[in-house]
Design an enzyme around this catalytic site. Structure first.
Site, PDB file in Angstrom:
ATOM      1  N   HIS A  61       4.590  -2.293  -2.534  1.00 24.41           N
ATOM      2  CA  HIS A  61       3.192  -2.397  -2.964  1.00 24.41           C
ATOM      3  C   HIS A  61       3.017  -2.207  -4.465  1.00 24.41           C
ATOM      4  O   HIS A  61       1.996  -2.608  -5.022  1.00 24.41           O
ATOM      5  CB  HIS A  61       2.304  -1.409  -2.196  1.00 24.41           C
ATOM      6  CG  HIS A  61       2.631   0.026  -2.437  1.00 24.41           C
ATOM      7  ND1 HIS A  61       3.074   0.862  -1.432  1.00 24.41           N
ATOM      8  CD2 HIS A  61       2.584   0.804  -3.545  1.00 24.41           C
ATOM      9  CE1 HIS A  61       3.276   2.073  -1.908  1.00 24.41           C
ATOM     10  NE2 HIS A  61       2.981   2.050  -3.201  1.00 24.41           N
ATOM     11  N   GLN A  62       3.976  -1.579  -5.131  1.00 28.23           N
ATOM     12  CA  GLN A  62       3.828  -1.369  -6.573  1.00 28.23           C
ATOM     13  C   GLN A  62       4.285  -2.597  -7.369  1.00 28.23           C
ATOM     14  O   GLN A  62       4.099  -2.653  -8.590  1.00 28.23           O
ATOM     15  CB  GLN A  62       4.615  -0.138  -7.014  1.00 28.23           C
ATOM     16  CG  GLN A  62       6.120  -0.309  -7.024  1.00 28.23           C
ATOM     17  CD  GLN A  62       6.855   0.984  -7.317  1.00 28.23           C
ATOM     18  OE1 GLN A  62       6.503   2.063  -6.818  1.00 28.23           O
ATOM     19  NE2 GLN A  62       7.896   0.907  -8.121  1.00 28.23           N
TER      20      GLN A  62
END
Length: 326
Positions: free
Chosen positions: A234-235
């Site tokens: 997700h980063q």
């Protein structure tokens, strides 16, 4: 007849949040760990204005985090976990949320422009901020790691590569549930000592090889038959994930597995609700991060050469699991 919900209640939600964040930042809960104190004593101990602190403390009483008796304040069970000295303290995660608050402040402009030019990384303030961030990730992950480790049959695998493994939260959980498994934990040089300390406390250091590096710039340690990306994708942007998936493909043994734990969204991106909210968090806090649908993750894994991509756990929290074979 039941009254209608107050449409302004969710709008005012930031007020309660800000009070808790400020109390944590001032370390009010730790100051009360040893027993009740008056507002005067707390003001002296925290270096704050008596009148202003008193109003903050009274609000914390109404929230249920403190109790007030004969002019003295004490921790309740709900407030005790905000103390740094509580064995299950959530304070590192609360302090991380204080940083997140600063980046969310620019959300309107971020939505207008597509990126948050004013964002600051949670580790940008030096070693102490990095330590706080890694501590926050342990707080949010420790119980879920045990739950996930117990839910999986990892008996076909002998060696785990925990990529961006932090202080070892998932490595510890997987090794405790799989006594014959060994692990390699890969993370930044400044994180490795934190992992070493926590693994030593868990008496697992003899089963783990610690390798320092940066998965954005370095190749990954080779030879493991299971790789773990826990709360990593997700980063990243999809392009960054594709590059990382290729590195994992090169590092894994043939027929090895890649396990991804993250928010995995349904095709219309509205479930799980926590994932839709977290996508905004990534918009505010990263250059290209996001939450991804299963179709997007599968497409990127197959692009990198993985096969048999399966969504093996559909979770409403950040507890979805995707398993792919190299």
């Amino acid at each position: 007849m039941a009254s209608s919900p107050d449409p302004l209640e969710p709008v005012r939600g930031f007020m309660k949040s800000r009070i808790l964040l400020t109390a944590a930042e001032l370390d009010v809960f730790t100051a009360l760990h040893d027993g009740p104190l008056s507002a005067e004593q707390l003001a002296e101990k925290t270096g704050t204005d008596l009148r202003a602190l008193s109003r903050l403390l009274d609000c914390l009483v109404t929230f249920g985090h403190l109790a007030k008796e004969d002019g003295a304040y004490r921790l309740t069970e709900e407030g005790a976990v905000f103390s740094a000295r509580h064995p299950e303290s959530v304070l590192p995660m609360v302090l991380h949320m204080n940083h997140v608050w600063d980046n969310w402040h620019h959300l309107t402009r971020t939505v207008q422009e597509g990126t948050n030019a004013q964002r600051k990384a949670p580790t940008a303030s030096g070693p102490e901020s990095l330590k706080a961030f890694i501590g926050a990730m342990h707080v949010v992950g420790r119980n879920l790691a045990r739950e996930i480790a117990r839910s999986l049959d990892l008996s076909p695998y002998r060696s785990l590569l925990d990529i961006g493994g932090g202080s070892g939260t998932y490595t510890i959980a997987f090794l405790e549930e799989n006594p014959s498994m060994r692990a390699v934990l890969f993370d930044l040089p400044d994180v490795i000592p934190m992992a070493q300390e926590r693994l030593a406390q868990a008496r697992l250091l003899d089963r783990v090889t610690l390798v320092a590096g940066d998965f954005y710039n370095d190749e990954l340690p080779s030879g493991c038959d299971l790789a773990l990306l826990s709360a990593i994708i997700h980063q990243n942007s999809r392009e960054e994930n594709r590059t990382l998936f290729q590195k994992i493909q090169r590092a894994l043994q043939p027929e090895g597995g890649l396990l991804i734990r993250d928010h995995i969204m349904d095709s219309d991106r509205t479930w799980p609700a926590a994932g839709a909210l977290f996508a905004i968090n990534m918009l505010a806090n990263t250059a290209g991060g996001d939450t991804y649908t299963f179709e997007e993750v599968a497409e990127d894994l197959k692009w990198a050469g993985f096969r048999h991509v399966q969504w093996i756990r559909k979770g409403a929290r950040m507890d979805s699991l995707v398993l792919a074979t190299s």
